[in-house]
Design a protein around this motif. Structure first.
Motif, short mmCIF file in Angstrom:
data_model
loop_
_atom_site.label_atom_id
_atom_site.label_comp_id
_atom_site.label_asym_id
_atom_site.label_seq_id
_atom_site.Cartn_x
_atom_site.Cartn_y
_atom_site.Cartn_z
N ASP A 90 0.84 -1.20 0.00
CA ASP A 90 0.00 0.00 0.00
C ASP A 90 0.88 1.26 0.00
O ASP A 90 1.19 1.81 1.05
CB ASP A 90 -0.93 -0.02 1.21
N GLU B 26 0.25 4.31 -1.01
CA GLU B 26 -0.42 5.52 -0.53
C GLU B 26 -0.44 5.60 0.99
O GLU B 26 -0.24 6.67 1.57
CB GLU B 26 -1.84 5.60 -1.09
N TYR C 239 3.06 6.51 2.06
CA TYR C 239 3.30 7.90 1.72
C TYR C 239 2.62 8.85 2.72
O TYR C 239 3.24 9.79 3.21
CB TYR C 239 2.82 8.20 0.30
N ASN C 240 1.36 8.58 3.02
CA ASN C 240 0.63 9.44 3.96
C ASN C 240 1.25 9.41 5.36
O ASN C 240 1.33 10.44 6.03
CB ASN C 240 -0.84 9.05 4.01
N LYS D 261 4.37 11.51 5.04
CA LYS D 261 4.03 12.93 4.89
C LYS D 261 3.75 13.55 6.26
O LYS D 261 4.09 14.71 6.49
CB LYS D 261 2.81 13.06 3.98
N LYS E 58 7.10 13.47 -4.49
CA LYS E 58 5.74 13.11 -4.11
C LYS E 58 5.30 11.85 -4.82
O LYS E 58 5.92 11.42 -5.79
CB LYS E 58 4.79 14.26 -4.42
N ILE E 59 4.21 11.29 -4.36
CA ILE E 59 3.68 10.06 -4.95
C ILE E 59 3.28 10.32 -6.40
O ILE E 59 2.69 11.34 -6.73
CB ILE E 59 2.51 9.52 -4.10
N ALA F 202 1.78 8.27 -10.03
CA ALA F 202 1.23 7.11 -10.73
C ALA F 202 1.84 7.10 -12.13
O ALA F 202 1.61 8.01 -12.91
CB ALA F 202 -0.29 7.20 -10.80
N LEU G 26 3.06 2.78 -8.90
CA LEU G 26 2.84 3.95 -8.06
C LEU G 26 4.07 4.03 -7.16
O LEU G 26 4.46 3.02 -6.57
CB LEU G 26 1.57 3.73 -7.25
N SER H 77 4.94 0.27 -5.73
CA SER H 77 3.92 -0.80 -5.71
C SER H 77 4.48 -2.05 -6.38
O SER H 77 5.46 -2.00 -7.07
CB SER H 77 2.66 -0.34 -6.42
#
Length: 185
Positions: A141, A143, A146-147, A150, A160-161, A163, A169, A185
């Motif tokens: 995962d 995202e 990343y969150n 962050k 930054k992330i 796609a 990703l 990913s």
């Protein structure tokens, strides 16, 4: 994969599947099909090894690395990688910390203070680490990781992330010692 990258390989796959071990091990030189295949196989595409070299040569290729990073401040690196990897250490003492992957890979963080004066890395102890190296960390995962980063380590996010058109990703971070890590990913 890009269609234009696959075209040559689609033509070569039937050829690769028919090669005998003797043909694969023949002395190769530039501009021969074996030389071209060898250099294609050294790219990031794992499947060319599986199709081209067949079952018997898998023992020669090691896909999971055991990585050791020499770090300036072990405690800061341990906290950083615990956040990045989402797990604690398998083993930890005042000189090193070991993180093990579910496969055969592992990450060993070692305090650079243990380096002897004649060790290859000793002269680089105070320099920025990882010049020319990108550590790639596949996660389920991206995202979520990343969150988390962050919020906890925003200054360590290098990109930054994103796609990508080929379906991946990823984002990039710089660890406390300057090692460059791609989370993908």
């Amino acid at each position: 994969m890009f269609a234009y990258r696959n075209d040559v390989r689609k033509i070569l796959i039937p050829y690769l599947q028919e090669l005998t071990p003797k043909q694969w091990n023949a002395n190769a030189y530039p501009n021969t099909i074996s030389w071209v295949i060898e250099h294609m196989a050294q790219t990031e595409d794992y499947w060319i090894f599986q199709i081209g070299f067949g079952e018997s040569s898998r023992v020669v290729v090691i896909w999971m690395f055991k990585i050791e990073l020499f770090v300036h401040k072990l405690s800061a690196s341990v906290v950083f990688y615990r956040c990045l990897l989402g797990k604690g250490c398998t083993a930890h003492d005042e000189k090193s910390a070991l993180f093990k992957a579910e496969g055969s890979g592992s990450l060993l963080l070692t305090d650079e203070a243990v380096l002897h004066a004649d060790h290859y890395f000793a002269s680089m102890a105070e320099s920025r680490k990882g010049k020319g190296v990108e550590l790639i960390l596949p996660v389920d995962d991206v995202e979520m990781v990343y969150n988390k980063f962050k919020n906890i380590y925003p200054d360590h996010i290098e990109s930054k992330i994103i796609a990508w058109p080929w379906g991946k990703l990823d984002f990039r971070v710089i660890d406390p010692d300057g090692y460059y890590v791609r989370v993908t990913s």
